[in-house]
Structures are given as structure tokens and as C-alpha cells.
Write a protein that holds these residues in place. Structure first.
Motif, mmCIF file in Angstrom:
data_model
loop_
_atom_site.group_PDB
_atom_site.id
_atom_site.type_symbol
_atom_site.label_atom_id
_atom_site.label_comp_id
_atom_site.label_asym_id
_atom_site.label_seq_id
_atom_site.Cartn_x
_atom_site.Cartn_y
_atom_site.Cartn_z
ATOM 1 N N LEU A 129 -83.200 -68.813 21.929
ATOM 2 C CA LEU A 129 -84.553 -69.148 22.355
ATOM 3 C C LEU A 129 -85.540 -68.655 21.309
ATOM 4 O O LEU A 129 -85.213 -67.786 20.495
ATOM 5 C CB LEU A 129 -84.853 -68.500 23.713
ATOM 6 C CG LEU A 129 -83.946 -68.916 24.876
ATOM 7 C CD1 LEU A 129 -84.087 -67.938 26.034
ATOM 8 C CD2 LEU A 129 -84.266 -70.327 25.326
ATOM 9 N N LEU A 130 -86.728 -69.195 21.331
ATOM 10 C CA LEU A 130 -87.765 -68.754 20.394
ATOM 11 C C LEU A 130 -88.808 -67.938 21.145
ATOM 12 O O LEU A 130 -89.392 -68.405 22.124
ATOM 13 C CB LEU A 130 -88.414 -69.960 19.714
ATOM 14 C CG LEU A 130 -87.492 -70.794 18.830
ATOM 15 C CD1 LEU A 130 -88.262 -71.949 18.198
ATOM 16 C CD2 LEU A 130 -86.828 -69.943 17.742
ATOM 17 N N LEU A 131 -89.024 -66.721 20.685
ATOM 18 C CA LEU A 131 -89.957 -65.793 21.323
ATOM 19 C C LEU A 131 -91.358 -65.962 20.743
ATOM 20 O O LEU A 131 -91.547 -65.962 19.525
ATOM 21 C CB LEU A 131 -89.493 -64.352 21.105
ATOM 22 C CG LEU A 131 -90.425 -63.247 21.612
ATOM 23 C CD1 LEU A 131 -90.454 -63.218 23.135
ATOM 24 C CD2 LEU A 131 -90.001 -61.888 21.052
ATOM 25 N N ILE A 132 -92.348 -66.114 21.632
ATOM 26 C CA ILE A 132 -93.751 -66.124 21.233
ATOM 27 C C ILE A 132 -94.478 -65.020 21.985
ATOM 28 O O ILE A 132 -94.019 -64.548 23.023
ATOM 29 C CB ILE A 132 -94.428 -67.492 21.493
ATOM 30 C CG1 ILE A 132 -94.465 -67.789 23.002
ATOM 31 C CG2 ILE A 132 -93.729 -68.599 20.723
ATOM 32 C CD1 ILE A 132 -95.267 -69.035 23.366
ATOM 33 N N GLY A 133 -95.622 -64.608 21.473
ATOM 34 C CA GLY A 133 -96.403 -63.568 22.136
ATOM 35 C C GLY A 133 -97.425 -64.173 23.077
ATOM 36 O O GLY A 133 -97.534 -65.387 23.233
ATOM 37 N N ARG A 134 -98.177 -63.330 23.722
ATOM 38 C CA ARG A 134 -99.323 -63.763 24.526
ATOM 39 C C ARG A 134 -100.194 -62.535 24.800
ATOM 40 O O ARG A 134 -99.741 -61.403 24.650
ATOM 41 C CB ARG A 134 -98.894 -64.434 25.837
ATOM 42 C CG ARG A 134 -98.304 -63.527 26.879
ATOM 43 C CD ARG A 134 -97.964 -64.309 28.175
ATOM 44 N NE ARG A 134 -97.607 -63.429 29.258
ATOM 45 C CZ ARG A 134 -96.381 -62.945 29.464
ATOM 46 N NH1 ARG A 134 -95.386 -63.278 28.661
ATOM 47 N NH2 ARG A 134 -96.145 -62.138 30.482
#
Length: 349
Positions: free
Chosen positions: A223-228
Motif C-alpha cells: 500500500l502507499l502511505l500518505i499523511g494528513r
């Protein structure tokens, strides 16, 4: 210098933080042996925070200008707390960039400066004087921030020669600020490009999009991890204020229901998230706002580390996304760390 592209990527005196830990850990000429941090928490805000912890622990000296003993300042030999926001004057030089009218306002401090306390600029001047005394470097005269602002107001378009005659003293008579009228266009006159136009599609960036599009697809189960960021927990220091962290938790991993189901995981379950550089455990929340194949972990959490003295933050430790981000995964053009699109695996804890 270590083999990090550190020298090649320096812009206006700034260097990519992706190389900071490496420059501390690599022995030889140019090795960083001391550090000054100012109201920062790079252990939680820069890639591979665990590696940076190792680097900070090995420094010969570290000083932090900060109000908290946080995940970074716990390594400091000396912490110099400045006055708080309400004990400082304030003139906005950032958010006026987003104003829809031409406005100006100078706010005097609401609370008096406590006896013996120093403003941050006074601390910086003191450090500079101590350095100068040791090295013999001559220092330029220093002006207090209010004096600098006053000089800028007087020298600007609305200074002494204008009808408004702006100054700090004049703005003090108008504590709610002044509306100087509608905004006026000035971008065209300030552009320094050869054709006088905004370069909306520079060739170097378009070429890099081709390289980016040619990257291989994620491997199976990756999976590809993104921030928020949430408006009430934008940075780690905001987690130490009860009114900002009260209510439902906001530090979980967000994941699409289809990705949960394919891994036999359930909403609210404790999961293990791993990348090339490390592993964390965190609660997962099903979210239709997430694209399948993408997971999101918010910025600034990870307060369970030993030695942290942030009482409220430590009661909701969460997990640091930057214990997963990879200092080797870089933006090709700038050399900065790519903090989004980090390949990870998610499994039951």
C-alpha cells in the motif's frame, strides 16, 4: 560531507533534512557534531525519526529554544524557554499574504513578560554574543522586532510620506487594525522571468513527470502511505493542549474497507504497519474517503517515547508516520524527502 547530495541540493542556505541524520552519523570532515533547534520537533516531523534519534543521542552538544521537553528536545543539553505567544507583540507577515483587502495591524502583548524571562529574539542575540565572544566575530547592531516593523512601516508605501503615515505608534491607536483599501496588482512588475510571464509548466518539471509516471506499480499487498493533518492537531505541540485533543481520537490509520477485507482486518482493529525503515502499531479505521491501495496516517503523533514531558500528549501517544517514511525516498528535483507515497505493508498486530 556524506554521500547524500547535501551540497548539491542546498538552496538559499537551506539543506534537505533527509540528509540530517546521515550528516551526524557519518564520521569525517564536515560531520555535524552540534545542533540548535528552535520550536521544532524533527524526530516526529522528518523522515526516519528513529535514525534521527540515534543521531541526536551521539551529538557532542545540542541546545533547544523551546517550551516543551518533547521527542526531540529531550536530547538537548540545554533548553532555553522563551516567553509564550501572549507575552509577545505580533505583526502578521505570513497570513496577510492570503488577505482579500490591504490591511495592517500591530498587536501589543496581552500579558507582561515574567521577571527573568526572555523573548526568543533576545535568546538568539544572547547566543550570538556568546559565540562572538569566543570567536572574535564582529556582530552587527541589533534592533528589537518592534523597531524593525516600525522602520518598515515608515519606509513603505504608507509610510511618513503618505496620507496614512503608518508607524507602530500610529497602529497602537488602532488596536483592531486599519483597512488600507482594495488590493492592487503588482505581480507583473515583480516577475523576473525572461519573458515576463509565470512559468506554469517548466520543462524540467514536465520531464520529471514522465519519470514519475514510469515508476513500477506497487508490489502485491503493498500500500502507499500518505499523511494528513487535522485543523485541531496540525503539529505535535498542539497535542499538549486539552481543548485541541479532546473528543474522538484523530491519530488512527485510515484505510479503504476493500483493503481491510482483503487482509481480513476489521474496523477499529490494532494493526502493524511496516516499511523499509521500521514498523509501528496503530488502530485502523475504515474510510471511504481513502482510495483503494492508499492508507493515511496523520502527522505529529508518536508521543510514547521515554523522556517526553508533555502530559496531555503522552495520554494519547499515537504513532509517528515518520517512523515509516524513508530518508532514501527523495524528490528527484529538489532532493527533499518524499513524505507521501511511501510503500508499506499492513497486517494484524
Amino acid at each position: 560531507m556524506a554521500e547524500s547530495g547535501f551540497r548539491a541540493s542546498g538552496i538559499r542556505g537551506e539543506l534537505p533534512v533527509s540528509a540530517l541524520a546521515e550528516e551526524m552519523l557519518t564520521a569525517g570532515d564536515g560531520q555535524i557534531r552540534a545542533l540548535v533547534t528552535v520550536a521544532g520537533n524533527p524526530v516526529l516531523s522528518t523522515p526516519n525519526g528513529r535514525q534521527l534519534e540515534q543521531a541526536l543521542e551521539g551529538l557532542e552538544f545540542m541546545v533547544s529554544v523551546d517550551l516543551y521537553i518533547n521527542e526531540t528536545t529531550r536530547y538537548a543539553d540545554l533548553i532555553l524557554p522563551s516567553t509564550s505567544a501572549l507575552e509577545n507583540d505580533h505583526y502578521d507577515t505570513t497570513f496577510n499574504m492570503f488577505a482579500v483587502r490591504n490591511v495592517t495591524r500591530f498587536n501589543r502583548a496581552i500579558l507582561p513578560k515574567p521577571a527573568g524571562a526572555l523573548h526568543d529574539w533576545e535568546i538568539f542575540v544572547g547566543l550570538a554574543k556568546a559565540f562572538a565572544a569566543q570567536t572574535g566575530v564582529a556582530l552587527k547592531p541589533t534592533m528589537a522586532p518592534a523597531q524593525m516593523i516600525d522602520a518598515g512601516l515608515r519606509a513603505g508605501t504608507y509610510g511618513d510620506a503618505s496620507a496614512h503615515k503608518l508607524s507602530v505608534a500610529m497602529l497602537a491607536e488602532h488596536p483592531h487594525g486599519l483597512d488600507l483599501g482594495p488590493l492592487s496588482a503588482n505581480l507583473a512588475a515583480r516577475l523576473k522571468t525572461a519573458d515576463g510571464k509565470v512559468q506554469a509548466a517548466p520543462a524540467v518539471i514536465l520531464a520529471d513527470l514522465v519519470r514519475f509516471a514510469a515508476q513500477p506499480a506497487p508490489v502485491v499487498d503493498e500500500l502507499l502511505l500518505i499523511g494528513r493533518r487535522h485543523v485541531r492537531s496540525n503539529n505535535s505541540w498542539m497535542h499538549n493542549y486539552h481543548r485541541l485533543v479532546k473528543g474522538k481520537p484523530r491519530h488512527q490509520l485510515h484505510m479503504h474497507p476493500d483493503d481491510l477485507a482483503s487482509r481480513q482486518l476489521g474496523d477499529g482493529q490494532r494493526v502493524r504497519v511496516s516499511s523499509r525503515i521500521g514498523m509501528i502499531e496503530v488502530e485502523v479505521v475504515a474510510s471511504l474517503e481513502m482510495m483503494p491501495g492508499v492508507v493515511s496516517l496523520p502527522h505529529g503523533w508518536g508521543h510514547g517515547r521515554p523522556g517526553v514531558r508533555m502530559t496531555i500528549a503522552s495520554s494519547q501517544p499515537g504513532a509517528s508516520a515518520n517512523d515509516l517514511t524513508d530518508e532514501r525516498q527523495l524528490d528527484e528535483l529538489s532532493g527533499n524527502a518524499a513524505l507521501n507515497g511511501v510503500p508499506v505493508q499492513v497486517s494484524a498486530a
